[in-house]
Design an enzyme around this catalytic site. Structure first.
Site, short mmCIF file in Angstrom:
data_model
loop_
_atom_site.label_atom_id
_atom_site.label_comp_id
_atom_site.label_asym_id
_atom_site.label_seq_id
_atom_site.Cartn_x
_atom_site.Cartn_y
_atom_site.Cartn_z
N GLY A 14 0.86 -1.19 0.00
CA GLY A 14 0.00 0.00 0.00
C GLY A 14 0.89 1.23 0.00
O GLY A 14 2.11 1.14 -0.23
N LYS A 35 0.67 -10.00 -0.08
CA LYS A 35 -0.08 -11.26 -0.06
C LYS A 35 -0.91 -11.50 -1.30
O LYS A 35 -1.26 -12.65 -1.60
CB LYS A 35 -0.93 -11.34 1.21
CG LYS A 35 -2.16 -10.47 1.23
CD LYS A 35 -2.72 -10.36 2.64
CE LYS A 35 -3.89 -11.24 2.87
NZ LYS A 35 -4.60 -10.96 4.15
N THR A 43 -5.21 1.23 0.29
CA THR A 43 -4.86 2.46 -0.42
C THR A 43 -5.60 2.58 -1.76
O THR A 43 -6.09 3.66 -2.11
CB THR A 43 -3.33 2.48 -0.68
OG1 THR A 43 -2.66 2.36 0.57
CG2 THR A 43 -2.90 3.76 -1.38
N ALA A 46 -9.01 4.27 -1.50
CA ALA A 46 -9.17 5.56 -0.82
C ALA A 46 -9.84 6.56 -1.77
O ALA A 46 -9.49 6.65 -2.94
CB ALA A 46 -7.83 6.09 -0.35
N GLY A 48 -11.46 10.11 -0.65
CA GLY A 48 -11.43 11.54 -0.35
C GLY A 48 -10.15 12.24 -0.74
O GLY A 48 -10.15 13.20 -1.51
N GLU A 114 -13.38 18.01 4.47
CA GLU A 114 -13.99 16.82 5.07
C GLU A 114 -14.27 17.05 6.55
O GLU A 114 -13.86 18.07 7.11
CB GLU A 114 -13.08 15.59 4.88
CG GLU A 114 -13.00 15.16 3.41
CD GLU A 114 -12.19 13.89 3.20
OE1 GLU A 114 -11.96 13.15 4.16
OE2 GLU A 114 -11.81 13.66 2.05
N HIS A 230 -16.88 4.54 9.58
CA HIS A 230 -17.22 5.61 8.64
C HIS A 230 -18.73 5.74 8.61
O HIS A 230 -19.44 4.75 8.47
CB HIS A 230 -16.68 5.29 7.25
CG HIS A 230 -16.61 6.49 6.35
ND1 HIS A 230 -17.74 7.12 5.88
CD2 HIS A 230 -15.56 7.18 5.84
CE1 HIS A 230 -17.38 8.15 5.11
NE2 HIS A 230 -16.06 8.21 5.08
N ARG A 276 -16.15 12.02 12.49
CA ARG A 276 -16.83 10.77 12.12
C ARG A 276 -17.48 10.02 13.26
O ARG A 276 -18.55 9.43 13.09
CB ARG A 276 -15.81 9.80 11.56
CG ARG A 276 -15.36 10.18 10.26
CD ARG A 276 -14.51 9.15 9.66
NE ARG A 276 -14.13 9.79 8.43
CZ ARG A 276 -13.14 9.46 7.68
NH1 ARG A 276 -12.42 8.42 8.01
NH2 ARG A 276 -12.89 10.11 6.60
N HIS A 337 -14.11 1.02 9.35
CA HIS A 337 -13.35 1.67 8.28
C HIS A 337 -11.84 1.66 8.53
O HIS A 337 -11.07 1.37 7.62
CB HIS A 337 -13.84 3.11 8.18
CG HIS A 337 -13.21 3.93 7.10
ND1 HIS A 337 -13.28 3.57 5.78
CD2 HIS A 337 -12.52 5.10 7.15
CE1 HIS A 337 -12.65 4.49 5.04
NE2 HIS A 337 -12.17 5.41 5.85
N ARG A 372 -9.17 9.24 14.22
CA ARG A 372 -8.39 9.85 13.13
C ARG A 372 -9.17 10.94 12.41
O ARG A 372 -10.34 10.77 12.08
CB ARG A 372 -8.01 8.76 12.12
CG ARG A 372 -7.31 9.28 10.89
CD ARG A 372 -6.93 8.14 9.98
NE ARG A 372 -8.09 7.49 9.43
CZ ARG A 372 -8.58 7.71 8.20
NH1 ARG A 372 -8.00 8.59 7.40
NH2 ARG A 372 -9.63 7.05 7.79
#
Ligand code: FAD
Ligand code: SIN
Length: 524
Positions: A14, A35, A43, A46, A48, A114, A230, A276, A337, A372
């Site tokens: 990622g 893997k 990633t 994603a 936003g 956001e 989320h 959030r 999320h 976060r």
């Protein structure tokens, strides 16, 4: 067991693993294992964007303040300052690698806003920022002569002697046998664990393998109870969960109930753009009162051209779901999320085990604290990958490569449909008892069941041998144990951890760190 050697070993492809690999390839031979196929990662999905201060009216201090507020008393301020101060440079580096961020006619970055952000500061590539960043970094890594990539190579356990990491044991699909990779330095960048929960935004690879590996190796783990939900994923019975980016609310979309009434003003002054955790709990509360299955995002007054320009993938997905965005509101529900906690690191990405670094979603750098801030995750991955690479350069000359071969349990290649049933059960259990709203009684019941599952899986693996499916389930169970143990110890509500039996903050914010005894699937 096959043996390989490299200077720097990276687990995960990622944003964190790829960026770290690219930086380390300037001074070392790097092997990167992943893997699945190289692009598959959180990633990739994603939407936003990446938070960075570019607007003249904004300031790095505002970004720091917003991050600290979202983190609800548990952020490490130095780590927050590090990402906020280095955000511009990280974006400019991606720009120079030809990541096509949306720009205005003037050539400056188009910035979205956001939840929890006091300014518009989200740099993006329409509503598919992750795909643009991931594919660019993958092509850079694939064409770098100092980087060897092993796809379909599943990391099982770290090799650790005297609290010093000297490589990993992996299963490489191509070879159909276990592989021991010796390395001077190992970077764990294995991403999150959304698959712990029945409803989640993550791809199938997000089974918490890094949390399981680090836990079994005895690394310090912290803040695992802080699972971010989320608030807005498309509500469509039986379909794969699809995220509706928060940037849509930043653009003016409002949360409403089935009657078309707004409700967020009852919960927070920032209304639909509140952090959030607050929005997710508000939705759960509204649904409990109304008995309805979902709430709605209203964008009926948006200009269609604007939606198609800024959010083309969301527009397409809604049309595919049969919605007419001029007439219909978008039905949404919360879903798991992001993991705010993980492997504890210092500002250089070093874990508590020597020569083992961690970066990205699997790490706990102190940036996110109890919750976060939107679009800080990709940023954290970039900035910490860079500081960890600079630190690796100083460490490499001091570390010899260990040549000690280890013994490994045999592989079990038989299909086991029981594992799927157990995974589904685990996801339902965690959703019900360790989800958005928690109680001590339910967490205790859940813990008992998880411990039983862990015991059964350990003995099954010892008896029948190792399979990737069994290891993924074990990693999900062990990540769940960390979440539930942290949630039980945290007798308060803070950030995205909410206990209805302890609904307010405790007096002083404390980080909960967990360690385990070392249990490996190999021996010396
Ligand atoms: P990942 O990107 O998940 O990569 C982990 C890698 O490790 C994968 O390649 C995986 O295959 C590999 N791996 C895992 N286990 C093993 C193993 N056992 N052996 C070998 N390899 C392994 N954040 C933002 O900042 N902005 C956003 O707009 C945003 N939108 C999001 C939207 C969605 C739908 C999702 C799911 C997340 C979003 N996030 C966003 C969060 C962010 O995308 C992730 O936190 C971030 O991408 C994590 O990066 P990473 O490099 O740590 O892990
Ligand atoms: C989103 O686009 O809403 C997700 C952003 C994030 O997880 O940071």
């Amino acid at each position: 067991m096959k043996q390989q050697e490299t200077e720097v070993l990276v687990i995960g492809s990622g944003i964190a693993g790829l960026f770290y690999a690219l930086h380390c390839a300037r001074f070392a031979k790097v092997t990167l294992i992943t893997k699945g196929t190289v692009g598959e990662s959180n990633t990739m999905y994603a939407q936003g964007g990446i938070a960075a201060v570019f607007d003249q009216a904004d300031a790095v201090e505002n970004h720091v303040r917003d991050t600290l507020v979202a983190g609800d008393g548990l952020c490490e301020e130095k780590a927050v300052q590090l990402i906020a101060q280095n955000a511009q440079q990280a974006i400019l580096e991606l720009d120079s690698l030809h990541v096509k961020f949306d720009k205005k006619e003037s050539g400056t970055f188009d910035l979205h806003r956001e939840g929890g952000h006091s300014h518009a500061r989200v740099v993006h590539a329409t509503d598919a920022t992750g795909k643009e960043v991931e594919t660019t970094l993958v092509s850079q890594v694939c064409s770098n002569a100092n980087i060897t990539i092993l796809e379909n190579c599943f990391a099982v356990d770290f090799c650790v002697t005297d609290n010093q990491c000297c490589g990993v044991i992996a299963i490489h699909d191509k070879e159909k046998e276990p592989l021991q990779i010796h390395a001077k330095v190992v970077m764990l960048a294995s991403g999150g664990a959304g698959q712990v929960y029945q409803l989640n935004t993550n791809p199938a690879i997000a089974t918490g393998d890094g949390f399981g590996m680090a836990y079994r190796a005895g690394a310090a783990m912290a803040n695992m109870e802080f699972v971010q939900f989320h608030p807005t994923t498309l509500y469509e019975y039986g379909q794969q969960v699809f995220l509706i980016t928060e940037a849509l609310r930043g653009f003016g979309a409002e949360l409403k109930n089935m009657q078309g009434e707004t409700f967020m003003e009852k919960y927070h002054p920032m209304k639909s753009l509140a952090p959030r955790d607050i929005v997710s709990r508000a939705i759960v509360n509204e649904l409990a009162k109304s008995g309805e299955p979902c709430v709605y995002l209203d964008i009926r007054n948006f200009d269609t051209h604007d939606i198609q320009t800024h959010f083309p993938n969301i527009y397409q997905r809604c049309v595919q779901a049969g919605l007419d965005l001029k007439k219909d509101m978008i039905p949404v529900v919360p879903a798991a999320h992001y993991m705010c906690g993980g492997v504890v690191t210092d500002l250089n990405g070093r874990s508590s085990i020597k020569n083992l670094y961690a970066c990205g979603e699997v790490s706990c750098t102190g940036v996110h604290g109890a919750n976060r801030l939107a679009s800080n995750s990709l940023l954290e991955g970039l900035v910490f990958a860079e500081t960890a690479a600079a630190d690796t350069k100083t460490l490499l000359g001091q570390v010899p490569i260990s040549s000690k071969s280890l013994n490994f349990l045999h592989l079990n290649e038989e299909e086991d449909s029981e594992l799927n049933r157990q995974k589904k059960h685990l996801q339902e259990l965690m959703w019900k008892y360790a989800g958005i709203i928690r109680t001590g009684k339910e967490l205790n019941d859940c813990l008992k069941e998880l411990k039983q599952m862990q015991r059964e899986l350990h003995s099954k693996i010892s008896l029948m041998g190792i399979s990737i499916a069994a290891l993924e389930l074990l990693n999900l169970v062990e990540t769940s144990l960390l979440i539930v143990q942290g949630a039980l110890q945290r007798e308060e509500s803070r950030g995205c951890h909410y206990r209805s039996d302890f609904p307010v903050h405790a007096d002083s914010p404390k980080m909960i760190t967990q360690y385990s005894d070392r249990i490996f699937f190999h021996n010396e």
